[in-house]
Design a protein around this motif. Structure first.
Motif, PDB file in Angstrom:
ATOM      1  N   LEU A 232      -0.955   0.556   5.382  1.00  0.00           N
ATOM      2  CA  LEU A 232      -0.343  -0.690   5.848  1.00  0.00           C
ATOM      3  C   LEU A 232       1.123  -0.676   5.448  1.00  0.00           C
ATOM      4  CD1 LEU A 232      -3.098  -3.367   5.038  1.00  0.00           C
ATOM      5  CD2 LEU A 232      -2.899  -1.747   6.943  1.00  0.00           C
ATOM      6  N   VAL A 233       1.967  -1.242   6.314  1.00  0.00           N
ATOM      7  CA  VAL A 233       3.409  -1.187   6.054  1.00  0.00           C
ATOM      8  C   VAL A 233       4.043  -2.567   6.129  1.00  0.00           C
ATOM      9  CG1 VAL A 233       3.624   1.215   6.880  1.00  0.00           C
ATOM     10  CG2 VAL A 233       3.964  -0.675   8.499  1.00  0.00           C
ATOM     11  N   ASN A 234       5.186  -2.679   5.468  1.00  0.00           N
ATOM     12  CA  ASN A 234       5.982  -3.906   5.490  1.00  0.00           C
ATOM     13  C   ASN A 234       7.252  -3.614   6.281  1.00  0.00           C
ATOM     14  OD1 ASN A 234       7.652  -6.076   4.954  1.00  0.00           O
ATOM     15  ND2 ASN A 234       7.784  -5.710   2.737  1.00  0.00           N
ATOM     16  N   HIS A 235       7.357  -4.202   7.492  1.00  0.00           N
ATOM     17  CA  HIS A 235       8.524  -3.927   8.325  1.00  0.00           C
ATOM     18  C   HIS A 235       9.787  -4.632   7.844  1.00  0.00           C
ATOM     19  CE1 HIS A 235       7.146  -1.184  11.409  1.00  0.00           C
ATOM     20  NE2 HIS A 235       6.007  -1.843  11.466  1.00  0.00           N
ATOM     21  N   GLY A 236       9.732  -5.345   6.761  1.00  0.00           N
ATOM     22  CA  GLY A 236      10.960  -5.937   6.229  1.00  0.00           C
ATOM     23  C   GLY A 236      10.673  -7.109   5.326  1.00  0.00           C
TER      24      GLY A 236
END
Ligand code: EPU
Length: 341
Positions: free
Chosen positions: A304-308
């Motif tokens: 899972l990623v955090n786009h900002g």
């Protein structure tokens, strides 16, 4: 005393998800001799203290009430040389990948498949980091810890006492909050024993034009594979695999394979089968799925990623969505891998 307690300290740069949160108090521990004084501070006494390594296996869901300490102990030393092996000790705050490269360049082999894993040496035994057919427990001789209830008194655990499992150890259970890892002693070999059949290491080596690989070649191949699939936390916030690959009874796996013959799976001991959660999430159509700034990575559905500007709560909401889709479709429960605070 060389540490300073800093109030209201920003943690965004100290967690690889890049979540904005603050600690009531923050300190860095760069000398073991300071540990007793640190443990005696009112902030530590009020506890519980959060001990931070590279912050690469952590999801912050809000500000941290209390004290956060970043482990910054450094040092690598050769403890013992034998005919075919060495025992080398690395302090908890050493960067994992730099340590792996240091060992390979010294001619000490065994950690090559674990190249480019984010985080620190001290975190490596806690979740028994693993990749490409190797787990760190395969190379750990002993773990040096400090007993937090006894002013930091040293206690050394043998490999067996660490009770390592898949992404698991005693440090996640009985020893959690009681033993702090201060250094790890590795038993490494002077003779390469390469494991290249796992993942696509063999394929990557042949694409690199290498037919007789050295451990440094295997390290380079692993680095290329990881960089092609896994996002660089410096560019896109993430904590590696967000879920563990679930281990189910083999008859459950058999039944699932009737319905999903391509479901990637691995034997996991007597009567048990490990299922590739990334495959299941991907096949459920969730690869690249995005909810605000929280998203499933486009090249590896287990990440899972955090786009900002995703908050910890946004990531938790996305994780819950994924867990419910997987539960509904496959009847399998996914367990989070990072520590959620
Ligand atoms: N797969 C898909 N779609 C995806 C992701 C995976 O079909 O989006 C399939 C792959 O094609 C492959 C299988 O699922 O057949 C397994 O995928 P992969 O080899 O990428 O590994 P993984 O099981 O998803 C585990 C570790 C990783 C480690 C790799 C390589 C866990 C939780 N994760 O991932 O560790 O790097 O194997 O050995 O066990 C970590 O723990 O943070 C981590 C990155």
């Amino acid at each position: 005393m060389t540490f300073a307690l800093q109030p209201h300290y920003p943690l965004q740069a100290l967690n690889t998800f890049g979540i904005a949160a603050r600690a009531d108090f923050f300190a860095e521990l760069d000398a073991l001799a300071d540990l007793p004084d640190l443990l005696a501070t009112p902030q530590a006494q009020q506890g519980p203290v959060v001990w931070l390594g590279g912050g690469s296996n952590l999801l912050l869901t809000g500000d941290v009430a209390g004290l956060v300490v970043r482990m910054a102990l450094k040092g690598i030393r050769l403890l013992k040389e034998e005919h075919d092996s060495v025992i080398v000790e690395a302090a908890a705050g050493e960067n994992w990948h730099s340590f792996v490269r240091h060992t390979l360049e010294a001619g000490w082999y065994g950690l090559e498949n674990l190249s480019l894993i984010p985080g620190t040496v001290g975190a490596s035994p806690v979740q028994n980091i693993g990749a490409y057919g190797v787990e760190v427990k395969d190379c750990i001789e002993e773990v040096v810890t400090a007993e937090l209830d006894h002013g930091g008194r040293e206690r050394i655990l043998t490999n067996a006492e660490c009770r390592f499992g898949y992404r698991d150890s005693v440090f996640k259970h009985e020893a959690a909050g009681r033993l702090l890892v201060t250094a790890v002693r590795f038993k490494l070999s002077r003779t390469p024993r390469l494991i290249t059949a796992y993942g696509d290491i063999d394929g990557e080596l042949s694409r690199m034009g290498i037919s007789h690989p050295t451990p440094l070649d295997v390290s380079a191949a692993v680095m290329r594979i990881r960089s092609s699939k896994l996002p660089d936390p410096a560019k896109l916030g993430n904590a590696g695999s967000f879920f563990k690959n679930p281990i189910v009874d083999s008859d459950v796996a058999e039944a699932l394979l009737q319905r999903y013959p391509k479901l990637v799976n691995y034997p996991a001991g007597a009567g048990k089968t490990k299922l590739a959660a990334g495959w299941m999430i991907d096949q459920a159509g969730l690869k690249g799925y995005r909810d605000g700034d929280a998203a499933v990575h486009e090249r590896q559905a287990l990440v899972l990623v955090n786009h900002g500007s995703a908050s910890g709560a946004d990531i938790v909401r996305l994780a819950e969505h994924i867990r419910s889709v997987v539960r509904e479709r496959y009847g399998v429960e996914l367990e989070c891998e990072p520590v959620v605070l």
